[in-house]
Scaffold this motif. Structure first.
Motif, PDB file in Angstrom:
ATOM      1  N   ILE A  57       0.926  -1.153   0.210  1.00 31.53           N
ATOM      2  CA  ILE A  57       0.075   0.002   0.029  1.00 31.53           C
ATOM      3  C   ILE A  57       0.673   1.166  -0.043  1.00 31.53           C
ATOM      4  O   ILE A  57       0.646   2.353  -0.775  1.00 31.53           O
ATOM      5  CB  ILE A  57      -0.936  -0.080   1.397  1.00 31.53           C
ATOM      6  CG1 ILE A  57      -2.019  -1.231   1.141  1.00 31.53           C
ATOM      7  CG2 ILE A  57      -1.791   1.372   1.352  1.00 31.53           C
ATOM      8  CD1 ILE A  57      -2.702  -1.381   2.184  1.00 31.53           C
ATOM      9  N   GLU A  58       1.962   1.346   0.930  1.00 32.38           N
ATOM     10  CA  GLU A  58       2.720   2.391   0.950  1.00 32.38           C
ATOM     11  C   GLU A  58       3.624   2.625  -0.482  1.00 32.38           C
ATOM     12  O   GLU A  58       3.825   3.710  -0.907  1.00 32.38           O
ATOM     13  CB  GLU A  58       3.777   2.211   1.982  1.00 32.38           C
ATOM     14  CG  GLU A  58       4.564   3.426   2.285  1.00 32.38           C
ATOM     15  CD  GLU A  58       5.960   3.603   1.576  1.00 32.38           C
ATOM     16  OE1 GLU A  58       6.367   2.657   1.051  1.00 32.38           O
ATOM     17  OE2 GLU A  58       6.329   4.800   1.614  1.00 32.38           O
ATOM     18  N   LEU A  59       3.881   1.795  -1.289  1.00 34.97           N
ATOM     19  CA  LEU A  59       4.572   1.651  -2.272  1.00 34.97           C
ATOM     20  C   LEU A  59       3.736   2.104  -3.286  1.00 34.97           C
ATOM     21  O   LEU A  59       4.064   3.219  -3.949  1.00 34.97           O
ATOM     22  CB  LEU A  59       5.057   0.138  -2.716  1.00 34.97           C
ATOM     23  CG  LEU A  59       5.822   0.087  -4.080  1.00 34.97           C
ATOM     24  CD1 LEU A  59       6.832  -1.048  -4.164  1.00 34.97           C
ATOM     25  CD2 LEU A  59       4.962   0.001  -5.066  1.00 34.97           C
ATOM     26  N   PHE A  60       2.504   1.689  -3.593  1.00 34.66           N
ATOM     27  CA  PHE A  60       1.446   2.248  -4.421  1.00 34.66           C
ATOM     28  C   PHE A  60       1.231   3.809  -4.421  1.00 34.66           C
ATOM     29  O   PHE A  60       1.371   4.680  -5.190  1.00 34.66           O
ATOM     30  CB  PHE A  60       0.106   1.436  -4.392  1.00 34.66           C
ATOM     31  CG  PHE A  60      -0.722   1.941  -5.352  1.00 34.66           C
ATOM     32  CD1 PHE A  60      -0.615   1.832  -6.552  1.00 34.66           C
ATOM     33  CD2 PHE A  60      -2.145   2.748  -4.801  1.00 34.66           C
ATOM     34  CE1 PHE A  60      -1.670   2.297  -7.611  1.00 34.66           C
ATOM     35  CE2 PHE A  60      -2.879   3.109  -5.807  1.00 34.66           C
ATOM     36  CZ  PHE A  60      -2.809   2.868  -7.089  1.00 34.66           C
ATOM     37  N   GLU A  61       0.890   4.076  -2.838  1.00 32.28           N
ATOM     38  CA  GLU A  61       0.688   5.585  -2.572  1.00 32.28           C
ATOM     39  C   GLU A  61       1.936   6.562  -3.067  1.00 32.28           C
ATOM     40  O   GLU A  61       1.670   7.685  -3.351  1.00 32.28           O
ATOM     41  CB  GLU A  61       0.348   5.566  -1.113  1.00 32.28           C
ATOM     42  CG  GLU A  61      -1.148   5.151  -0.560  1.00 32.28           C
ATOM     43  CD  GLU A  61      -1.942   5.697  -1.434  1.00 32.28           C
ATOM     44  OE1 GLU A  61      -2.162   6.835  -1.666  1.00 32.28           O
ATOM     45  OE2 GLU A  61      -3.148   4.833  -1.638  1.00 32.28           O
ATOM     46  N   ARG A  62       3.209   5.979  -2.823  1.00 30.86           N
ATOM     47  CA  ARG A  62       4.349   6.866  -3.022  1.00 30.86           C
ATOM     48  C   ARG A  62       4.544   6.849  -4.494  1.00 30.86           C
ATOM     49  O   ARG A  62       5.304   8.157  -4.862  1.00 30.86           O
ATOM     50  CB  ARG A  62       5.455   6.094  -2.416  1.00 30.86           C
ATOM     51  CG  ARG A  62       6.760   6.913  -2.273  1.00 30.86           C
ATOM     52  CD  ARG A  62       7.952   6.315  -1.337  1.00 30.86           C
ATOM     53  NE  ARG A  62       8.317   5.110  -1.968  1.00 30.86           N
ATOM     54  CZ  ARG A  62       8.447   3.884  -1.680  1.00 30.86           C
ATOM     55  NH1 ARG A  62       7.593   3.736  -0.398  1.00 30.86           N
ATOM     56  NH2 ARG A  62       9.040   2.864  -2.136  1.00 30.86           N
ATOM     57  N   THR A  63       4.124   6.084  -5.195  1.00 33.21           N
ATOM     58  CA  THR A  63       4.792   6.062  -6.656  1.00 33.21           C
ATOM     59  C   THR A  63       3.614   6.486  -7.908  1.00 33.21           C
ATOM     60  O   THR A  63       3.891   6.623  -9.005  1.00 33.21           O
ATOM     61  CB  THR A  63       5.422   4.583  -7.056  1.00 33.21           C
ATOM     62  OG1 THR A  63       4.328   3.729  -6.845  1.00 33.21           O
ATOM     63  CG2 THR A  63       6.419   4.362  -6.237  1.00 33.21           C
ATOM     64  N   LYS A  64       2.311   6.236  -7.271  1.00 35.69           N
ATOM     65  CA  LYS A  64       1.371   6.285  -8.405  1.00 35.69           C
ATOM     66  C   LYS A  64       1.146   7.744  -9.053  1.00 35.69           C
ATOM     67  O   LYS A  64       0.782   7.708 -10.179  1.00 35.69           O
ATOM     68  CB  LYS A  64       0.073   5.801  -7.595  1.00 35.69           C
ATOM     69  CG  LYS A  64      -0.570   6.959  -6.673  1.00 35.69           C
ATOM     70  CD  LYS A  64      -2.069   6.651  -6.110  1.00 35.69           C
ATOM     71  CE  LYS A  64      -2.593   7.687  -5.374  1.00 35.69           C
ATOM     72  NZ  LYS A  64      -3.791   7.496  -4.892  1.00 35.69           N
ATOM     73  N   ASN A  65       1.363   8.688  -8.393  1.00 35.41           N
ATOM     74  CA  ASN A  65       1.486   9.947  -8.936  1.00 35.41           C
ATOM     75  C   ASN A  65       2.457  10.167  -9.979  1.00 35.41           C
ATOM     76  O   ASN A  65       2.277  11.231 -10.609  1.00 35.41           O
ATOM     77  CB  ASN A  65       1.649  11.146  -7.723  1.00 35.41           C
ATOM     78  CG  ASN A  65       0.263  11.304  -6.996  1.00 35.41           C
ATOM     79  OD1 ASN A  65      -0.754  10.739  -7.101  1.00 35.41           O
ATOM     80  ND2 ASN A  65       0.675  11.546  -5.621  1.00 35.41           N
ATOM     81  N   SER A  66       3.422   9.533 -10.027  1.00 34.97           N
ATOM     82  CA  SER A  66       4.508   9.438 -11.076  1.00 34.97           C
ATOM     83  C   SER A  66       4.210   8.567 -12.426  1.00 34.97           C
ATOM     84  O   SER A  66       4.826   8.585 -13.334  1.00 34.97           O
ATOM     85  CB  SER A  66       5.693   9.031 -10.436  1.00 34.97           C
ATOM     86  OG  SER A  66       6.053   9.594  -9.394  1.00 34.97           O
TER      87      SER A  66
END
Length: 374
Positions: A57-66
């Motif tokens: 979850i943390e990985l997705f939240e951290r990278t999705k905006n890129s």
């Protein structure tokens, strides 16, 4: 006397019928009573998420905006009015490369398009300009102008040290379903895929993270959220996900993309010599050598300055074979394709050690790679 008997019998039968009716209706009455008294069941506390769930979850939240959504259109001319208008061509994925608004995607996502638009995860939509592309590597770079709060670029990882079994995470827009996360592992390394008769992409990462049409150009991440590949293709008889997807390794991406940004094209490294795959096959079959025959040394090249030789033709049709390249940086070379693959792992300006066979002798040269055709 008889009338009283029949009245009693009738009353008994009626009472029995009433009891039977009530008995049959009893389940419905129970349902009605239960329904009237129904309440939501109490929620059982879940407790903390598992560590791997929190990490995903943390990985997705951290990278999705890129990660971005790319929609392309193709210009069409109306044969009656001669008007030019754009029709939707397709969609794909991409990701932010740097703070200057460069976006990386697959070449085949924008191939044949006359217009491309990039949509960010917050809904903002921008017209994209094509900066450069390499069909050979299925990579393209677009640029968008984001004046306010541009998305952060992805962290860059490495692919030469990947291991089969490592976790992988793919973010993209399969079938237009934007910002979809799928997970898997590195299934295999060093795969080869032929996109056409003249385009063969090598050293691909194979993953079982679900990749579908629309995922093309999106990032493949490792468990640290670093870019390790660009999702490019699937293997599927049906055209949909079948458990085998391929990604261009980030080491290749990190070598090609800066060239596309700087020059608008891929600068193919060259030794400064001319070779030909068909001629080389015929010469190998006739002369029995193992390597790549130099047909001609380009004037002014580092190969000429080092003293390499091409073939020499005589008026009677006979010839002396030129130098035969047998190894580059200690790696054996048997065909033109093998030579091109080795050179493709280098950049213009690199110095490589070239070993050639000449008249029964082995000679070694240090050559600086230059741009083919330059």
């Amino acid at each position: 006397m008889q009338d009283r008997y029949f009245r009693r019998l009738f009353a008994t039968v009626a009472a029995a019928a009433l009891l039977m009716t009530l008995w049959q209706a009893l389940p419905f009455l129970e349902i009605l009573l239960v329904t009237q008294n129904a309440e939501p069941r109490p929620v059982t506390p879940r407790g903390d998420l598992a560590a791997d769930e929190r990490a995903t979850i943390e990985l997705f939240e951290r990278t999705k905006n890129s990660v971005v959504y790319i929609a392309t259109a193709k210009a069409v001319v109306d044969p009656w009015t001669r008007s030019i208008y754009n029709i939707p061509r397709g969609t794909g994925s991409g990701f932010v490369w740097d703070e200057r608004g460069h976006v990386v995607t697959n070449y085949h996502v924008i191939e044949g398009a006359s217009e491309a638009r990039v949509r960010l995860s917050d809904g903002r939509d921008y017209h994209a300009v094509l900066v450069g592309a390499s069909r050979r590597h299925d990579l393209a770079v677009l640029r968008i102008n984001v004046p306010f709060k541009p998305p952060a670029p992805l962290m860059i990882g490495s692919s030469h040290d990947l291991k089969v079994g490592q976790k992988t995470f793919a973010i993209g827009n399969p079938f237009g379903l934007d910002w979809t996360l799928t997970t898997g592992i590195v299934s295999a390394l060093g795969r080869t895929m032929a996109e056409s008769r003249d385009v063969v992409i090598r050293d691909l990462i194979q993953t079982d993270a679900a990749i579908n049409p629309g995922n093309s150009g999106g990032p493949l991440l490792d468990s640290a959220g670093r870019l390790i590949g660009v999702n490019t293709a699937i293997f599927s008889p049906s055209g949909a996900y079948a458990g085998i997807g391929f990604a261009i390794p980030v080491d290749t991406v990190n070598r090609i993309v800066p060239q596309l940004i700087a020059y608008g094209k891929y600068l193919e490294p060259s030794l400064g010599v001319e070779v030909d795959a068909r001629v080389n096959r015929l010469a190998r079959a006739r002369l029995g050598f193992d390597g790549v025959m130099i047909l001609r040394v380009l004037p002014g090249s580092s190969a000429q300055k080092a003293g390499l030789r091409g073939i020499v033709l005589y008026p009677d049709g006979s010839f002396d074979p030129g130098d035969i390249i047998v190894a580059i940086d200690g790696e054996p070379v048997r065909t033109v394709r093998e030579m091109e693959e080795i050179l493709d792992r280098h950049a213009v300006g690199d110095v490589v050690k070239v070993e050639v066979a000449r008249g029964g002798r082995l000679l070694k040269f240090d050559l600086m790679l230059e741009a083919a055709g330059g």
